[in-house]
Design a protein around this motif. Structure first.
Motif, PDB file in Angstrom:
ATOM      1  N   LEU A 118     -38.412  -5.573  -3.306  1.00  0.00           N
ATOM      2  CA  LEU A 118     -37.896  -6.871  -2.875  1.00  0.00           C
ATOM      3  C   LEU A 118     -38.929  -7.916  -3.231  1.00  0.00           C
ATOM      4  O   LEU A 118     -40.132  -7.642  -3.225  1.00  0.00           O
ATOM      5  N   VAL A 119     -38.480  -9.117  -3.538  1.00  0.00           N
ATOM      6  CA  VAL A 119     -39.389 -10.259  -3.637  1.00  0.00           C
ATOM      7  C   VAL A 119     -38.942 -11.250  -2.575  1.00  0.00           C
ATOM      8  O   VAL A 119     -37.742 -11.456  -2.360  1.00  0.00           O
ATOM      9  N   VAL A 120     -39.920 -11.830  -1.894  1.00  0.00           N
ATOM     10  CA  VAL A 120     -39.613 -12.653  -0.737  1.00  0.00           C
ATOM     11  C   VAL A 120     -40.552 -13.845  -0.672  1.00  0.00           C
ATOM     12  O   VAL A 120     -41.709 -13.767  -1.046  1.00  0.00           O
ATOM     13  N   LYS A 121     -40.008 -14.952  -0.186  1.00  0.00           N
ATOM     14  CA  LYS A 121     -40.802 -16.145   0.100  1.00  0.00           C
ATOM     15  C   LYS A 121     -40.770 -16.317   1.609  1.00  0.00           C
ATOM     16  O   LYS A 121     -39.710 -16.468   2.214  1.00  0.00           O
ATOM     17  N   LEU A 122     -41.948 -16.247   2.231  1.00  0.00           N
ATOM     18  CA  LEU A 122     -42.075 -16.400   3.673  1.00  0.00           C
ATOM     19  C   LEU A 122     -42.560 -17.802   4.012  1.00  0.00           C
ATOM     20  O   LEU A 122     -43.364 -18.389   3.265  1.00  0.00           O
ATOM     21  N   GLU A 123     -42.093 -18.324   5.125  1.00  0.00           N
ATOM     22  CA  GLU A 123     -42.508 -19.639   5.596  1.00  0.00           C
ATOM     23  C   GLU A 123     -44.020 -19.620   5.853  1.00  0.00           C
ATOM     24  O   GLU A 123     -44.552 -18.714   6.491  1.00  0.00           O
ATOM     25  N   ASP A 133     -47.560 -20.307   0.812  1.00  0.00           N
ATOM     26  CA  ASP A 133     -47.116 -21.269  -0.192  1.00  0.00           C
ATOM     27  C   ASP A 133     -47.826 -21.216  -1.530  1.00  0.00           C
ATOM     28  O   ASP A 133     -47.516 -21.999  -2.420  1.00  0.00           O
ATOM     29  N   ASP A 134     -48.808 -20.335  -1.696  1.00  0.00           N
ATOM     30  CA  ASP A 134     -49.462 -20.232  -2.998  1.00  0.00           C
ATOM     31  C   ASP A 134     -49.926 -18.798  -3.237  1.00  0.00           C
ATOM     32  O   ASP A 134     -49.866 -17.953  -2.351  1.00  0.00           O
ATOM     33  N   ARG A 135     -50.386 -18.545  -4.445  1.00  0.00           N
ATOM     34  CA  ARG A 135     -50.785 -17.185  -4.824  1.00  0.00           C
ATOM     35  C   ARG A 135     -51.948 -16.673  -3.983  1.00  0.00           C
ATOM     36  O   ARG A 135     -51.990 -15.499  -3.625  1.00  0.00           O
ATOM     37  N   ASP A 136     -52.902 -17.530  -3.628  1.00  0.00           N
ATOM     38  CA  ASP A 136     -54.033 -17.094  -2.804  1.00  0.00           C
ATOM     39  C   ASP A 136     -53.565 -16.627  -1.426  1.00  0.00           C
ATOM     40  O   ASP A 136     -54.018 -15.599  -0.920  1.00  0.00           O
ATOM     41  N   ALA A 137     -52.650 -17.383  -0.820  1.00  0.00           N
ATOM     42  CA  ALA A 137     -52.112 -16.987   0.483  1.00  0.00           C
ATOM     43  C   ALA A 137     -51.326 -15.678   0.354  1.00  0.00           C
ATOM     44  O   ALA A 137     -51.404 -14.801   1.226  1.00  0.00           O
ATOM     45  N   ALA A 138     -50.593 -15.534  -0.734  1.00  0.00           N
ATOM     46  CA  ALA A 138     -49.828 -14.306  -0.966  1.00  0.00           C
ATOM     47  C   ALA A 138     -50.766 -13.125  -1.195  1.00  0.00           C
ATOM     48  O   ALA A 138     -50.543 -12.031  -0.669  1.00  0.00           O
ATOM     49  N   PHE A 146     -46.239 -19.235  -6.493  1.00  0.00           N
ATOM     50  CA  PHE A 146     -45.768 -20.098  -5.407  1.00  0.00           C
ATOM     51  C   PHE A 146     -45.684 -19.401  -4.042  1.00  0.00           C
ATOM     52  O   PHE A 146     -44.944 -19.834  -3.166  1.00  0.00           O
ATOM     53  N   GLY A 147     -46.430 -18.314  -3.867  1.00  0.00           N
ATOM     54  CA  GLY A 147     -46.487 -17.666  -2.566  1.00  0.00           C
ATOM     55  C   GLY A 147     -45.480 -16.555  -2.349  1.00  0.00           C
ATOM     56  O   GLY A 147     -45.369 -16.034  -1.243  1.00  0.00           O
ATOM     57  N   TRP A 148     -44.751 -16.181  -3.372  1.00  0.00           N
ATOM     58  CA  TRP A 148     -43.802 -15.083  -3.232  1.00  0.00           C
ATOM     59  C   TRP A 148     -44.563 -13.755  -3.127  1.00  0.00           C
ATOM     60  O   TRP A 148     -45.676 -13.626  -3.642  1.00  0.00           O
ATOM     61  N   LEU A 149     -43.930 -12.780  -2.471  1.00  0.00           N
ATOM     62  CA  LEU A 149     -44.534 -11.468  -2.265  1.00  0.00           C
ATOM     63  C   LEU A 149     -43.616 -10.374  -2.797  1.00  0.00           C
ATOM     64  O   LEU A 149     -42.396 -10.476  -2.689  1.00  0.00           O
TER      65      LEU A 149
END
Length: 177
Positions: free
Chosen positions: A58-63, A66-71, A14-17
């Motif tokens: 750290l794990v983070v969700k940035l605005e 929104d998906d694994r490809d973007a991450a 879901f775009g988390w890093l």
């Protein structure tokens, strides 16, 4: 910008890093609502939606991520914050990013090289100092000499003077080490 960490991998779908912070405490980056991501001085601002400590990362969700490809496209980018948002360091304290690029000389004024990295060990921080490669004209094939790297402990007994403005550091270190 002061580099405070780097993105090591996507986390989930879901775009988390996953972030490897280069801060004194693991969760220091969580104090900043906006992070700047980039490489080679090309920065883009991202708002932090949510973040948490996960083991030694750290794990983070940035605005906007929104998906694994973007991450995955963010992998290996540096994480930075503007210098003006950071507290001023105390006397004889330095941000690692301020040490990178300093020219290092010993007590005999022999140039040892330039600081290219700083890392933490259990006992103390360590400076990675790389000599500037020079041509060896005595060699018949005229190849570049291998640039030597030194590991110098960042402790008061070794580091005698740091001049950020002059971009120099004086150390009590033998040139043969």
């Amino acid at each position: 910008m002061v580099v405070m960490g780097r993105i090591v991998a996507p986390y989930g779908i879901f775009g988390w890093l996953k972030i490897q912070p280069d801060t004194e405490t693991l969760d220091s980056l969580l104090d900043y609502p906006d992070w700047w991501l980039g490489k080679n001085g090309q920065w883009q601002k991202y708002a932090v939606e949510t973040a948490k400590v996960h083991g030694n990362t750290l794990v983070v969700k940035l605005e906007g991520v929104d998906d694994r490809d973007a991450a995955f496209a963010m992998k290996s980018k540096q994480v930075a914050v503007p210098r003006e948002q950071l507290p001023a360091p105390d006397e004889n304290e330095y941000y690692w990013s301020d040490l990178i690029g300093l020219d290092v000389v010993n007590l005999q004024q022999v140039p040892l090289g330039q600081i290219i990295d700083v890392f933490e060990t259990g006992a103390n921080d360590v400076l990675v100092v790389k000599e500037v490669a020079v041509k060896q004209v005595a060699q018949p094939d005229d190849k570049q000499a291998e640039a030597r790297e030194r590991l110098i402990p960042f402790i008061a007994q070794v580091v005698l003077q740091v001049d950020i403005a002059a971009k120099t550091m004086q150390v009590d270190w033998d040139e043969t080490f």
